[in-house]
Motif scaffolding. Structure first.
Motif, mmCIF file in Angstrom:
data_model
loop_
_atom_site.group_PDB
_atom_site.id
_atom_site.type_symbol
_atom_site.label_atom_id
_atom_site.label_comp_id
_atom_site.label_asym_id
_atom_site.label_seq_id
_atom_site.Cartn_x
_atom_site.Cartn_y
_atom_site.Cartn_z
ATOM 1 N N VAL A 75 47.712 38.078 19.824
ATOM 2 C CA VAL A 75 47.562 37.999 21.280
ATOM 3 C C VAL A 75 48.853 38.477 21.945
ATOM 4 N N THR A 76 48.717 39.403 22.878
ATOM 5 C CA THR A 76 49.845 39.903 23.654
ATOM 6 C C THR A 76 49.702 39.410 25.089
ATOM 7 N N ALA A 77 50.681 38.681 25.575
ATOM 8 C CA ALA A 77 50.649 38.179 26.946
ATOM 9 C C ALA A 77 51.347 39.158 27.874
ATOM 10 N N ILE A 78 50.698 39.455 29.009
ATOM 11 C CA ILE A 78 51.344 40.285 30.027
ATOM 12 C C ILE A 78 51.338 39.524 31.352
ATOM 13 N N GLU A 79 52.374 39.747 32.117
ATOM 14 C CA GLU A 79 52.570 39.005 33.358
ATOM 15 C C GLU A 79 52.065 39.787 34.564
ATOM 16 N N ASN A 80 51.900 39.060 35.673
ATOM 17 C CA ASN A 80 51.647 39.617 37.008
ATOM 18 C C ASN A 80 50.262 40.231 37.164
ATOM 19 N N ALA A 81 49.345 39.936 36.257
ATOM 20 C CA ALA A 81 47.979 40.441 36.409
ATOM 21 C C ALA A 81 47.247 39.623 37.478
ATOM 22 N N PRO A 82 46.427 40.266 38.331
ATOM 23 C CA PRO A 82 45.680 39.553 39.384
ATOM 24 C C PRO A 82 44.452 38.841 38.796
ATOM 25 N N VAL A 83 44.660 37.675 38.212
ATOM 26 C CA VAL A 83 43.614 37.025 37.406
ATOM 27 C C VAL A 83 42.456 36.495 38.234
ATOM 28 N N HIS A 84 42.623 36.308 39.541
ATOM 29 C CA HIS A 84 41.568 35.709 40.359
ATOM 30 C C HIS A 84 40.716 36.738 41.099
ATOM 31 N N GLY A 111 38.405 39.922 40.105
ATOM 32 C CA GLY A 111 37.834 40.690 39.000
ATOM 33 C C GLY A 111 38.059 42.191 39.104
ATOM 34 N N PRO A 112 37.649 42.833 40.201
ATOM 35 C CA PRO A 112 37.869 44.285 40.314
ATOM 36 C C PRO A 112 39.341 44.669 40.238
ATOM 37 N N ALA A 113 40.195 43.878 40.898
ATOM 38 C CA ALA A 113 41.625 44.185 40.864
ATOM 39 C C ALA A 113 42.183 44.030 39.449
ATOM 40 N N LEU A 114 41.720 43.015 38.714
ATOM 41 C CA LEU A 114 42.178 42.817 37.342
ATOM 42 C C LEU A 114 41.763 43.982 36.461
ATOM 43 N N ARG A 115 40.513 44.436 36.610
ATOM 44 C CA ARG A 115 40.044 45.547 35.787
ATOM 45 C C ARG A 115 40.843 46.816 36.089
ATOM 46 N N ALA A 116 41.130 47.045 37.365
ATOM 47 C CA ALA A 116 41.937 48.217 37.728
ATOM 48 C C ALA A 116 43.352 48.094 37.180
ATOM 49 N N TYR A 117 43.896 46.880 37.217
ATOM 50 C CA TYR A 117 45.262 46.645 36.730
ATOM 51 C C TYR A 117 45.340 46.933 35.231
ATOM 52 N N HIS A 123 34.029 47.000 30.890
ATOM 53 C CA HIS A 123 34.548 47.993 31.823
ATOM 54 C C HIS A 123 34.773 49.304 31.093
ATOM 55 N N GLU A 124 34.353 50.401 31.714
ATOM 56 C CA GLU A 124 34.555 51.721 31.124
ATOM 57 C C GLU A 124 35.573 52.483 31.973
ATOM 58 N N ALA A 125 36.657 52.899 31.333
ATOM 59 C CA ALA A 125 37.721 53.594 32.050
ATOM 60 C C ALA A 125 37.210 54.907 32.619
ATOM 61 N N GLU A 126 37.547 55.171 33.874
ATOM 62 C CA GLU A 126 37.080 56.375 34.548
ATOM 63 C C GLU A 126 38.126 57.476 34.536
#
Length: 482
Positions: free
Chosen positions: A426-435, A437-443, A479-482
C-alpha cells in the motif's frame, strides 16, 4: 528529484528500522527513508525522554523532506528481567559451577547474583531453568532457601552486569506494563505516535490494558503485540485477535522456547495474522552480520526472503541501523532482497488471496467490497486500485491479498496515512480530495500520468463509500483514463 516516483518503485514488503546513534541525524534518516524505510522504531529500553523527543522531531523533519508519510513505532521495553551489577564483571560461568541469586542489590561475593526483579528468589522453584545473556549461559535451580536460590551452570559462558534473564516455563507475577512503560505510552499518545508495541505479552489481557491506557489519552495508535513468551504462543489466536498487529520477536522468543522451534513458530504466527487480517513484522537478527560488514551472510539473505514468502508484511532491522557501521547499506540490502523475492508471489501458490480472512474488526460490507475489487482489477487489467479509508482497515484487508496491482491509499487524516506505512503493497499519498468523487478520480488520473503509470484508456478501480453505510466502504467505481 521526484520522490513520489521513487516511492512507487519500492518493495511492497515494508522495512522497519530502529533509530540509534548510527542514524540519528536528519540527513541520515532521509537516506534511510529513500533507501526503503517505511517505519522508524524508537526503542524505549535505551535513552532518555529528552533524547526521544529529539529523535521524533528529527524523524518528522526527515518525513517532511522526502514528502511522503512515514510511520513511527514506539517499542515499550516491558518487564525485562536483568542481572544487577556483578561482584566481578565479567564473570566466567563454567559448566558445573554453582551460583546463588540473593535478595537485595549488592552481591558480596563472586558467586552471588542480584536481579532487577525483586521477587525472583521467591518465585523460582527447584528444577526451573534460568537463561542469561540471550541464552548464552543456562542454569538450573538445584537449591532454595528463604533468602537465596542456588543454580548450577548447564551451559557455560561469560556474564556481564545488567544482561538479560529469561525464565522459560516459570510463572511470574510481574506486571505486563511497568511504570516506565506507562510513562512512555502516555508520551507516545501525546505525540501522535502511529504504533506502540508491547514486549513480553503473556495474554490478550496485556494487550487490552495497553489499548485502554492509550484510549484514555485520546490516542488511536495501533497496538503491536510482541510474541516472545511461551504463554503468548499458547494463546496465539486470542493474542492476535486482541492486537492491531504483531511482531515476531525472535530474540527473546528463541530463549523462551527451544531454538529449534523458532522457524515453525514464526510460520504459525504469520499464518494466524494472515487469517485474522492483521499486519505482522518479523524481527531480530535479520541482517545481523551487517553490524560490521557491508554484505550479509547467505543464511541471512535467505531468512529475509523466507519471511516474505511466509507472508510477513514487514521486516525489522534493530542494531543493524541503530548502532551498526553500515545502516544505509543494511536497508538497501534488505530492499534488494525484497525486490528479488516478491516476484515469486506472482505464483498464486505463494499468495494469501485464497485464504478466507476473518477480520472481525472490519465491516463485512467493506471486506466483501475489497474481495470484489481484486476480482474486478484482475478481469479488467486495471493499472491501479485506489482505496479511500477512514481508519485504515480497508487498506489493511486489501494488503493481505498480495497481488501486484499497485494499491494507493488516500485519507483526509495524516495519522491514518502514516499507519498505512506498515501495510504490504500500500502506497499512501497526501492531499487527495477524498470527499469529492469526480475530483478524486481526476486527481488520481493526473497523478498516475505524472508518474508514468497511467496512460489513456487505462482503468483505475476505486473502493470508497456512500452515506448509505457510513461505517463501511460499499462503492466500487471503475474509471477509464481519457
Amino acid at each position: 528529484m521526484d520522490h513520489t516516483n521513487t516511492l512507487m518503485q519500492r518493495a511492497r514488503t515494508k522495512i522497519v528500522a530502529t533509530v540509534g546513534p548510527a542514524c540519528r541525524e536528519v540527513e541520515k534518516l532521509v537516506q534511510l527513508i529513500r533507501a526503503g524505510v517505511s517505519v522508524f522504531r524508537i526503542n524505549t529500553a535505551h535513552g532518555t525522554m529528552e533524547q526521544r523527543n529529539q529523535i521524533l522531531a528529527d524523524i518528522r523533519k526527515a518525513e517532511a523532506e522526502v514528502g511522503w508519510p512515514v510511520g513511527v513505532l514506539v517499542d515499550l521495553a516491558g518487564p525485562k528481567i536483568r542481572l544487577g551489577e556483578l561482584f566481578q564483571d565479567p564473570t566466567t560461568c563454567p559448566p558445573g559451577a554453582e551460583f546463588r541469586f540473593i535478595k537485595g542489590d549488592k552481591p558480596a561475593a563472586a558467586d552471588e547474583f542480584t536481579c532487577t526483579y525483586t521477587t525472583l528468589v521467591s518465585e523460582l522453584q527447584l528444577g526451573d531453568t534460568v537463561m542469561l545473556a540471550d541464552g548464552t549461559v543456562s542454569m538450573v535451580v538445584v537449591g532454595k532457601s528463604a533468602d537465596e536460590v542456588k543454580c548450577r551452570v548447564v551451559g557455560g559462558g561469560i556474564l556481564r552486569s545488567r544482561q538479560g534473564i529469561n525464565l522459560p516455563g516459570t510463572k511470574l507475577s510481574v506486571a505486563s506494563l511497568t511504570e516506565a512503560d506507562m510513562t512512555n505510552a502516555i508520551w507516545a499518545a501525546k505525540n501522535d505516535i502511529d504504533f506502540v508495541s508491547l514486549s513480553f505479552v503473556r495474554s490478550p489481557v496485556n494487550v487490552l490494558l495497553l489499548k485502554e491506557l492509550l484510549k484514555a489519552q485520546g490516542c488511536n495508535a495501533m497496538v503491536i503485540a510482541k510474541i516472545e513468551k511461551r504463554e503468548a504462543m499458547d494463546q496465539l489466536t486470542e493474542v492476535v485477535a486482541a492486537a492491531d498487529g504483531v511482531m515476531v520477536a525472535r530474540g527473546d522468543l528463541g530463549v523462551e522456547i527451544d531454538v529449534a522451534e523458532i522457524a515453525v513458530s514464526q510460520k504459525r504466527i504469520v499464518r494466524e495474522c494472515q487469517l485474522q487480517g492483521k499486519p505482522v513484522i518479523v524481527a531480530t537478527q535479520m541482517l545481523d552480520s551487517m553490524h560490521h560488514n557491508r554484505r550479509p551472510t547467505r543464511a541471512e539473505a535467505t531468512d529475509v526472503a523466507n519471511a516474505i514468502l511466509d507472508g510477513a508484511d514487514a521486516c525489522m532491522l534493530s542494531g543493524e541501523t541503530a548502532i551498526g557501521e553500515f545502516p544505509v547499506e543494511a536497508v538497501q540490502m534488505m530492499s534488494r532482497i525484497m525486490l528479488a523475492t516478491e516476484p515469486l508471489l506472482w505464483d498464486k501458490s505463494y499468495r494469501t488471496s485464497e485464504i478466507q480472512i476473518n477480520a472481525t474488526d472490519v465491516h463485512p460490507i467493506t471486506a466483501a467490497a475489497v474481495r470484489g475489487s481484486a476480482v474486478i482489477v484482475e478481469q479488467l487489467g486495471a493499472k491501479l486500485l485506489v482505496v479511500v479509508t477512514r481508519g485504515g482497515g480497508t487498506c489493511r484487508i486489501r494488503s493481505k491479498q498480495r497481488d501486484f496491482v499497485p494499491t494507493i491509499g488516500v485519507s483526509d487524516s495524516k495519522s491514518v496515512l502514516r499507519r498505512l506505512s506498515l501495510y504490504w503493497g500500500v502506497t499512501a499519498i497526501e492531499n487527495a480530495p477524498v470527499h469529492d468523487g469526480p475530483a478524486l478520480r481526476a486527481y488520481i488520473d493526473a497523478w498516475g500520468r505524472s508518474q508514468g503509470i497511467i496512460q489513456k484508456g487505462d482503468r483505475i478501480v476505486f473502493v470508497t463509500g456512500t452515506n448509505f453505510y457510513p461505517m463501511a466502504q460499499n462503492l466500487l467505481v471503475v474509471h477509464e483514463a481519457e
